[in-house]
Design a protein around this motif. Sequence first.
Motif, PDB file in Angstrom:
ATOM      1  N   HIS A  93       3.725   5.872  -5.519  1.00  0.00           N
ATOM      2  CA  HIS A  93       3.631   5.981  -6.977  1.00  0.00           C
ATOM      3  C   HIS A  93       2.540   6.976  -7.368  1.00  0.00           C
ATOM      4  CE1 HIS A  93       6.284   3.162  -9.153  1.00  0.00           C
ATOM      5  NE2 HIS A  93       6.316   2.492  -8.007  1.00  0.00           N
ATOM      6  N   ARG A  94       1.403   6.888  -6.709  1.00  0.00           N
ATOM      7  CA  ARG A  94       0.310   7.794  -7.034  1.00  0.00           C
ATOM      8  C   ARG A  94       0.685   9.241  -6.731  1.00  0.00           C
ATOM      9  NH1 ARG A  94      -2.967   5.878  -3.832  1.00  0.00           N
ATOM     10  NH2 ARG A  94      -3.064   7.504  -2.227  1.00  0.00           N
ATOM     11  N   LEU A  95       1.313   9.460  -5.579  1.00  0.00           N
ATOM     12  CA  LEU A  95       1.702  10.820  -5.211  1.00  0.00           C
ATOM     13  C   LEU A  95       2.761  11.375  -6.155  1.00  0.00           C
ATOM     14  CD1 LEU A  95       1.867  10.522  -1.314  1.00  0.00           C
ATOM     15  CD2 LEU A  95       0.089  11.630  -2.693  1.00  0.00           C
ATOM     16  N   MET A  96       3.734  10.540  -6.532  1.00  0.00           N
ATOM     17  CA  MET A  96       4.775  11.005  -7.435  1.00  0.00           C
ATOM     18  C   MET A  96       4.224  11.286  -8.830  1.00  0.00           C
ATOM     19  SD  MET A  96       7.505  11.375  -5.718  1.00  0.00           S
ATOM     20  CE  MET A  96       6.361  11.959  -4.442  1.00  0.00           C
ATOM     21  N   CYS A  97       3.258  10.494  -9.262  1.00  0.00           N
ATOM     22  CA  CYS A  97       2.619  10.722 -10.561  1.00  0.00           C
ATOM     23  C   CYS A  97       1.886  12.062 -10.559  1.00  0.00           C
ATOM     24  CB  CYS A  97       1.664   9.585 -10.872  1.00  0.00           C
ATOM     25  SG  CYS A  97       0.825   9.730 -12.461  1.00  0.00           S
ATOM     26  N   GLN A  98       1.150  12.326  -9.492  1.00  0.00           N
ATOM     27  CA  GLN A  98       0.429  13.595  -9.399  1.00  0.00           C
ATOM     28  C   GLN A  98       1.385  14.772  -9.236  1.00  0.00           C
ATOM     29  OE1 GLN A  98      -2.170  12.914  -6.088  1.00  0.00           O
ATOM     30  NE2 GLN A  98      -3.533  11.529  -7.209  1.00  0.00           N
ATOM     31  N   ASP A  99       2.427  14.585  -8.436  1.00  0.00           N
ATOM     32  CA  ASP A  99       3.362  15.677  -8.190  1.00  0.00           C
ATOM     33  C   ASP A  99       4.137  16.039  -9.459  1.00  0.00           C
ATOM     34  OD1 ASP A  99       4.945  17.413  -6.235  1.00  0.00           O
ATOM     35  OD2 ASP A  99       6.525  16.204  -7.145  1.00  0.00           O
ATOM     36  N   SER A 100       4.559  15.025 -10.220  1.00  0.00           N
ATOM     37  CA  SER A 100       5.297  15.302 -11.454  1.00  0.00           C
ATOM     38  C   SER A 100       4.408  16.004 -12.474  1.00  0.00           C
ATOM     39  CB  SER A 100       5.850  14.003 -12.036  1.00  0.00           C
ATOM     40  OG  SER A 100       4.803  13.088 -12.302  1.00  0.00           O
ATOM     41  N   ALA A 101       3.129  15.605 -12.558  1.00  0.00           N
ATOM     42  CA  ALA A 101       2.209  16.292 -13.477  1.00  0.00           C
ATOM     43  C   ALA A 101       2.001  17.743 -13.037  1.00  0.00           C
ATOM     44  CB  ALA A 101       0.878  15.545 -13.537  1.00  0.00           C
ATOM     45  N   TRP A 102       1.890  17.955 -11.731  1.00  0.00           N
ATOM     46  CA  TRP A 102       1.692  19.314 -11.228  1.00  0.00           C
ATOM     47  C   TRP A 102       2.915  20.186 -11.512  1.00  0.00           C
ATOM     48  CZ3 TRP A 102      -1.497  22.889 -10.254  1.00  0.00           C
ATOM     49  CH2 TRP A 102      -1.199  23.960  -9.414  1.00  0.00           C
ATOM     50  N   ARG A 155       0.823  -1.205   0.000  1.00  0.00           N
ATOM     51  CA  ARG A 155       0.000   0.000   0.000  1.00  0.00           C
ATOM     52  C   ARG A 155       0.861   1.262   0.000  1.00  0.00           C
ATOM     53  NH1 ARG A 155      -3.362  -2.984   3.675  1.00  0.00           N
ATOM     54  NH2 ARG A 155      -2.276  -1.985   5.421  1.00  0.00           N
ATOM     55  N   GLY A 156       1.930   1.237   0.773  1.00  0.00           N
ATOM     56  CA  GLY A 156       2.825   2.396   0.791  1.00  0.00           C
ATOM     57  C   GLY A 156       3.503   2.617  -0.560  1.00  0.00           C
ATOM     58  N   TRP A 157       3.886   1.517  -1.202  1.00  0.00           N
ATOM     59  CA  TRP A 157       4.522   1.616  -2.528  1.00  0.00           C
ATOM     60  C   TRP A 157       3.546   2.188  -3.557  1.00  0.00           C
ATOM     61  CZ3 TRP A 157       3.392  -1.063  -7.089  1.00  0.00           C
ATOM     62  CH2 TRP A 157       4.346  -0.975  -8.099  1.00  0.00           C
ATOM     63  N   ALA A 158       2.301   1.701  -3.551  1.00  0.00           N
ATOM     64  CA  ALA A 158       1.294   2.208  -4.490  1.00  0.00           C
ATOM     65  C   ALA A 158       0.953   3.667  -4.196  1.00  0.00           C
ATOM     66  CB  ALA A 158       0.037   1.343  -4.424  1.00  0.00           C
ATOM     67  N   ARG A 159       0.877   4.010  -2.904  1.00  0.00           N
ATOM     68  CA  ARG A 159       0.565   5.394  -2.533  1.00  0.00           C
ATOM     69  C   ARG A 159       1.679   6.335  -2.985  1.00  0.00           C
ATOM     70  NH1 ARG A 159       1.554   8.668   1.947  1.00  0.00           N
ATOM     71  NH2 ARG A 159      -0.078  10.233   2.364  1.00  0.00           N
TER      72      ARG A 159
END
Length: 326
Positions: free
Chosen positions: A32-41, A26-30
């Motif tokens: 990944h999701r945060l880094m995906c959103q942060d890089s897009a931002w 869960r931490g690994w998936a979380r």
Amino acid sequence: MSPRPTPSPTPRGARTHRRQPRSRLRGWARHHRLMCQDSAWRLFRAPVGSLLTMLAIAIALVLPAALWLTLDSAQLLDAELEESATLTVYLAAQVEEAQAVRIDEALAAHEGVANTRLITAAEGMAEFQQALGLTDALGSLDTNPLPASIVVTPREPEPQAMRVLGESLEQVNGVDEVRLDLAWVERLRHLGELGRRVALALGVLFGGGVLLVVGNTIRLAVESRRQEIEVVTLIGATHAFVRRPFLYSGAWYGLGGGLIAWGLLALGGEWLAAPVATLAASYGASFSLPHLGPGGSAILVGCSILLGWLGAWIAVSRHLASIRPR
């Protein structure tokens, strides 16, 4: 009355051991999701620079993709021309019309022949007069110098198969000569092979250009966040953890570049469709520019994302080796 046995409790370490992989996942998936959103931002926060990078990727992808589409259309045209490839069987001058009909039936029964069309000497002269516009001059001839001929459509339009068929038809009694013009078919195949190799070479070169563009952009991003990388490395972050946001940035660059390239190809096809159709109609043919379609569009965008991700991975890996926490 004997006391009821108390079930032995599950060891706390075993429960912790079962929960630990799930919590890590869960931490690994979380992350990944945060880094995906942060890089897009981060890309949205610098729209001009991000758009320029995506445009550079799109231009590098449009040229080989357009050439590949042109080769696909030329390959379809080549297939149509091969289907129209025929052999012309010239009969001997002394062959009469009734014998020419029998020879036509014999050739039609050949296993390598799809169909035949008999052109008698009189029909051949009429077509010749109409093509040259010399009706009066040729009509004054005492005898018809043109022999009867049979146009043969082979089952296999391959050059080698047509040569073998022509040698076989020359053995038929009453056949004087078999002519087949395969030079244009072979030229088209050589040009198609040359075009495919040029397209592949351009694809490799422009793919390398995409890697350089993305790699240079990610290298600047790594340098701008050097202190942050040193801090998280100092507290125990792995290279995979540090590399992850930059990989997502490269994938976003690739996605944007692929979508822009797809849009440019679609607009270019619509812009050139009318002139190409008019040019084809002037030659009495119907031709339309090919489109990518769903499969080609997915391949184009997927290759762009892959190149962006790979360029980011190469750039980050090189710079992480030089960054040491102080």
